[in-house]
Scaffold this motif. Structure first.
Motif, PDB file in Angstrom:
ATOM      1  N   ASP A  23       2.822   4.257  12.210  1.00  0.00           N
ATOM      2  CA  ASP A  23       1.620   3.953  11.438  1.00  0.00           C
ATOM      3  C   ASP A  23       0.918   5.227  10.982  1.00  0.00           C
ATOM      4  OD1 ASP A  23      -1.534   3.472  11.517  1.00  0.00           O
ATOM      5  OD2 ASP A  23      -0.536   1.610  10.930  1.00  0.00           O
ATOM      6  N   LEU A  24       0.602   5.277   9.703  1.00  0.00           N
ATOM      7  CA  LEU A  24      -0.207   6.342   9.123  1.00  0.00           C
ATOM      8  C   LEU A  24      -1.213   5.669   8.199  1.00  0.00           C
ATOM      9  CD1 LEU A  24      -0.799   9.385   8.672  1.00  0.00           C
ATOM     10  CD2 LEU A  24       0.808   9.295   6.760  1.00  0.00           C
ATOM     11  N   ALA A  25      -2.453   5.720   8.570  1.00  0.00           N
ATOM     12  CA  ALA A  25      -3.525   5.099   7.782  1.00  0.00           C
ATOM     13  C   ALA A  25      -3.248   3.618   7.515  1.00  0.00           C
ATOM     14  CB  ALA A  25      -3.738   5.852   6.472  1.00  0.00           C
ATOM     15  N   GLY A  26      -2.693   2.943   8.517  1.00  0.00           N
ATOM     16  CA  GLY A  26      -2.471   1.510   8.410  1.00  0.00           C
ATOM     17  C   GLY A  26      -1.181   1.092   7.733  1.00  0.00           C
ATOM     18  N   LYS A  27      -0.324   2.055   7.393  1.00  0.00           N
ATOM     19  CA  LYS A  27       0.951   1.736   6.738  1.00  0.00           C
ATOM     20  C   LYS A  27       2.083   2.488   7.420  1.00  0.00           C
ATOM     21  CE  LYS A  27      -1.141   1.105   2.203  1.00  0.00           C
ATOM     22  NZ  LYS A  27      -1.263   1.647   0.875  1.00  0.00           N
ATOM     23  N   PRO A  28       3.317   1.978   7.312  1.00  0.00           N
ATOM     24  CA  PRO A  28       4.457   2.704   7.872  1.00  0.00           C
ATOM     25  C   PRO A  28       4.692   4.007   7.097  1.00  0.00           C
ATOM     26  CG  PRO A  28       5.094   0.487   7.151  1.00  0.00           C
ATOM     27  CD  PRO A  28       3.693   0.703   6.727  1.00  0.00           C
ATOM     28  N   LEU A  29       5.029   5.053   7.818  1.00  0.00           N
ATOM     29  CA  LEU A  29       5.228   6.373   7.211  1.00  0.00           C
ATOM     30  C   LEU A  29       6.137   6.314   5.981  1.00  0.00           C
ATOM     31  CD1 LEU A  29       4.619   9.419   7.572  1.00  0.00           C
ATOM     32  CD2 LEU A  29       6.713   9.554   8.927  1.00  0.00           C
ATOM     33  N   ILE A  30       7.241   5.599   6.069  1.00  0.00           N
ATOM     34  CA  ILE A  30       8.211   5.540   4.966  1.00  0.00           C
ATOM     35  C   ILE A  30       7.609   4.948   3.694  1.00  0.00           C
ATOM     36  CG2 ILE A  30       9.210   3.285   5.553  1.00  0.00           C
ATOM     37  CD1 ILE A  30      11.971   4.524   4.902  1.00  0.00           C
ATOM     38  N   LYS A  35       6.414   4.539  -2.237  1.00  0.00           N
ATOM     39  CA  LYS A  35       5.393   4.386  -3.273  1.00  0.00           C
ATOM     40  C   LYS A  35       5.413   5.552  -4.256  1.00  0.00           C
ATOM     41  CE  LYS A  35       0.463   3.757  -4.006  1.00  0.00           C
ATOM     42  NZ  LYS A  35      -0.873   3.731  -3.423  1.00  0.00           N
ATOM     43  N   ALA A  36       5.522   6.774  -3.754  1.00  0.00           N
ATOM     44  CA  ALA A  36       5.559   7.944  -4.635  1.00  0.00           C
ATOM     45  C   ALA A  36       6.794   7.919  -5.524  1.00  0.00           C
ATOM     46  CB  ALA A  36       5.519   9.235  -3.811  1.00  0.00           C
ATOM     47  N   ALA A  37       7.940   7.568  -4.942  1.00  0.00           N
ATOM     48  CA  ALA A  37       9.187   7.535  -5.713  1.00  0.00           C
ATOM     49  C   ALA A  37       9.126   6.475  -6.812  1.00  0.00           C
ATOM     50  CB  ALA A  37      10.370   7.266  -4.789  1.00  0.00           C
ATOM     51  N   LEU A  38       8.665   5.289  -6.470  1.00  0.00           N
ATOM     52  CA  LEU A  38       8.556   4.222  -7.472  1.00  0.00           C
ATOM     53  C   LEU A  38       7.514   4.570  -8.531  1.00  0.00           C
ATOM     54  CD1 LEU A  38       8.797   1.087  -5.147  1.00  0.00           C
ATOM     55  CD2 LEU A  38      10.590   2.044  -6.624  1.00  0.00           C
ATOM     56  N   GLY A  39       6.490   5.305  -8.137  1.00  0.00           N
ATOM     57  CA  GLY A  39       5.442   5.705  -9.067  1.00  0.00           C
ATOM     58  C   GLY A  39       5.847   6.797 -10.032  1.00  0.00           C
ATOM     59  N   SER A  40       6.934   7.489  -9.748  1.00  0.00           N
ATOM     60  CA  SER A  40       7.351   8.593 -10.632  1.00  0.00           C
ATOM     61  C   SER A  40       7.860   8.084 -11.977  1.00  0.00           C
ATOM     62  CB  SER A  40       8.434   9.444  -9.971  1.00  0.00           C
ATOM     63  OG  SER A  40       9.688   8.788 -10.027  1.00  0.00           O
ATOM     64  N   LEU A  42      10.602   7.910 -13.199  1.00  0.00           N
ATOM     65  CA  LEU A  42      11.814   8.561 -13.685  1.00  0.00           C
ATOM     66  C   LEU A  42      13.036   8.245 -12.824  1.00  0.00           C
ATOM     67  CD1 LEU A  42      10.421  12.078 -14.687  1.00  0.00           C
ATOM     68  CD2 LEU A  42      10.870  10.109 -16.169  1.00  0.00           C
ATOM     69  N   ILE A  43      12.806   7.559 -11.709  1.00  0.00           N
ATOM     70  CA  ILE A  43      13.906   7.182 -10.826  1.00  0.00           C
ATOM     71  C   ILE A  43      14.406   5.805 -11.246  1.00  0.00           C
ATOM     72  CG2 ILE A  43      14.521   6.588  -8.449  1.00  0.00           C
ATOM     73  CD1 ILE A  43      12.534   8.702  -7.522  1.00  0.00           C
ATOM     74  N   ASN A  44      15.704   5.724 -11.521  1.00  0.00           N
ATOM     75  CA  ASN A  44      16.297   4.458 -11.943  1.00  0.00           C
ATOM     76  C   ASN A  44      16.614   3.536 -10.776  1.00  0.00           C
ATOM     77  OD1 ASN A  44      17.578   6.798 -13.825  1.00  0.00           O
ATOM     78  ND2 ASN A  44      16.900   5.029 -15.012  1.00  0.00           N
ATOM     79  N   ARG A  45      16.894   4.148  -9.623  1.00  0.00           N
ATOM     80  CA  ARG A  45      17.245   3.346  -8.452  1.00  0.00           C
ATOM     81  C   ARG A  45      16.786   4.089  -7.208  1.00  0.00           C
ATOM     82  NH1 ARG A  45      23.244   0.663  -7.334  1.00  0.00           N
ATOM     83  NH2 ARG A  45      22.545  -0.697  -5.641  1.00  0.00           N
ATOM     84  N   LEU A  46      16.168   3.365  -6.293  1.00  0.00           N
ATOM     85  CA  LEU A  46      15.666   3.961  -5.052  1.00  0.00           C
ATOM     86  C   LEU A  46      16.264   3.209  -3.874  1.00  0.00           C
ATOM     87  CD1 LEU A  46      13.715   5.922  -3.587  1.00  0.00           C
ATOM     88  CD2 LEU A  46      12.008   4.083  -3.694  1.00  0.00           C
ATOM     89  N   ILE A  47      16.983   3.944  -3.019  1.00  0.00           N
ATOM     90  CA  ILE A  47      17.577   3.318  -1.841  1.00  0.00           C
ATOM     91  C   ILE A  47      17.126   4.042  -0.574  1.00  0.00           C
ATOM     92  CG2 ILE A  47      19.615   2.602  -3.159  1.00  0.00           C
ATOM     93  CD1 ILE A  47      21.188   4.653  -1.325  1.00  0.00           C
ATOM     94  N   VAL A  48      17.199   3.320   0.527  1.00  0.00           N
ATOM     95  CA  VAL A  48      16.989   3.897   1.837  1.00  0.00           C
ATOM     96  C   VAL A  48      18.324   3.844   2.564  1.00  0.00           C
ATOM     97  CG1 VAL A  48      15.849   3.609   4.075  1.00  0.00           C
ATOM     98  CG2 VAL A  48      14.542   3.342   1.964  1.00  0.00           C
ATOM     99  N   SER A  49      18.748   4.987   3.084  1.00  0.00           N
ATOM    100  CA  SER A  49      19.951   5.055   3.900  1.00  0.00           C
ATOM    101  C   SER A  49      19.497   5.074   5.350  1.00  0.00           C
ATOM    102  CB  SER A  49      20.752   6.320   3.581  1.00  0.00           C
ATOM    103  OG  SER A  49      21.806   6.477   4.515  1.00  0.00           O
ATOM    104  N   LYS A  60      12.527  -2.536   2.362  1.00  0.00           N
ATOM    105  CA  LYS A  60      12.648  -3.598   1.353  1.00  0.00           C
ATOM    106  C   LYS A  60      11.275  -4.169   1.004  1.00  0.00           C
ATOM    107  CE  LYS A  60      17.227  -5.089   2.879  1.00  0.00           C
ATOM    108  NZ  LYS A  60      17.943  -6.170   3.589  1.00  0.00           N
ATOM    109  N   ARG A  61      10.461  -4.375   2.017  1.00  0.00           N
ATOM    110  CA  ARG A  61       9.118  -4.936   1.803  1.00  0.00           C
ATOM    111  C   ARG A  61       8.283  -4.049   0.876  1.00  0.00           C
ATOM    112  NH1 ARG A  61       5.461  -5.269   6.834  1.00  0.00           N
ATOM    113  NH2 ARG A  61       7.516  -4.788   7.614  1.00  0.00           N
ATOM    114  N   TYR A  62       8.511  -2.744   0.929  1.00  0.00           N
ATOM    115  CA  TYR A  62       7.737  -1.823   0.093  1.00  0.00           C
ATOM    116  C   TYR A  62       8.420  -1.492  -1.227  1.00  0.00           C
ATOM    117  CZ  TYR A  62       4.085  -1.321   3.516  1.00  0.00           C
ATOM    118  OH  TYR A  62       3.023  -1.582   4.351  1.00  0.00           O
TER     119      TYR A  62
END
Length: 191
Positions: A23-30, A35-40, A42-49, A60-62
């Motif tokens: 938890d960081l300020a009420g949200k998961p660190l990841i 949010k920053a990546a989706l907000g850019s 310029l990224i066509n696809r964002l995955i978590v490994s 997935k929720r975020y």
């Protein structure tokens, strides 16, 4: 150009348990990196490994994709980035023929990166046609490697950089030139 953002987030941290979803300020660190990546924009696809189901569900929720779980053998304390990213790229290619032009390494443990910083990295890749771009920060004069020493087993010190004689330079950073350090947790990209 097709831009893939990869957030490497293993579940087995031993120093800080579950650090990627702490938890960081009420949200998961990841969530901040997602949010920053989706907000850019310029990224066509964002995955978590990840190797961890809980991290996968939160990602997935975020708004990130988790198209596979990485094997435990690629989620060890000493696993370097390269095999993790190779696994991700091979998996995406095999699953749906996806092959990006640019790959971003977006660490979840640096939550204060901005969409603007991510966009700058992507734009620099496009502009320079470089094979790799890393974010860098200037080293403050007191931390410049010319002022650093190694300590030998007999407790004697020797200059870290033996290629320059700093006698007489004293404290003038302009005399020895600027130095930069990789901002390890911030976005880096390669082709």
């Amino acid at each position: 150009m097709n831009v893939l953002g990869i957030i490497p987030a293993r579940g087995g941290s031993k120093r800080v348990i579950n650090k990627n979803i702490r938890d960081l300020a009420g949200k998961p660190l990841i969530s901040f990196t997602i949010k920053a990546a989706l907000g850019s924009k310029l990224i066509n696809r964002l995955i978590v490994s990840t190797d961890n189901e809980e991290i996968a569900e939160i990602a997935k929720r975020y708004g990130a994709e988790v198209p596979f779980l990485r094997p435990a053998s690629l989620a060890q304390d000493d696993t370097p980035d390269q095999p993790v990213f190779q696994h991700a790229l091979k998996s995406l290619s095999k699953q749906d023929g996806y092959e990006p032009d640019i790959v971003l390494n977006l660490r979840p443990t640096t939550p204060f990166k901005t969409p603007k910083t991510i966009a700058k990295v992507i734009e620099k890749m496009r502009e320079t046609k470089a094979d790799i771009v890393r974010t860098m920060s200037p080293v403050e004069s007191v931390n410049h490697p010319y002022w650093m020493y190694n300590m030998k087993s007999d407790c004697k010190t020797v200059p870290f950089l033996d290629t320059i004689n700093i006698t007489g330079i004293l404290s003038s950073i302009s005399a020895i030139g600027p130095c930069f350090i990789s901002a390890a947790g911030y976005p880096s990209a390669w082709i």
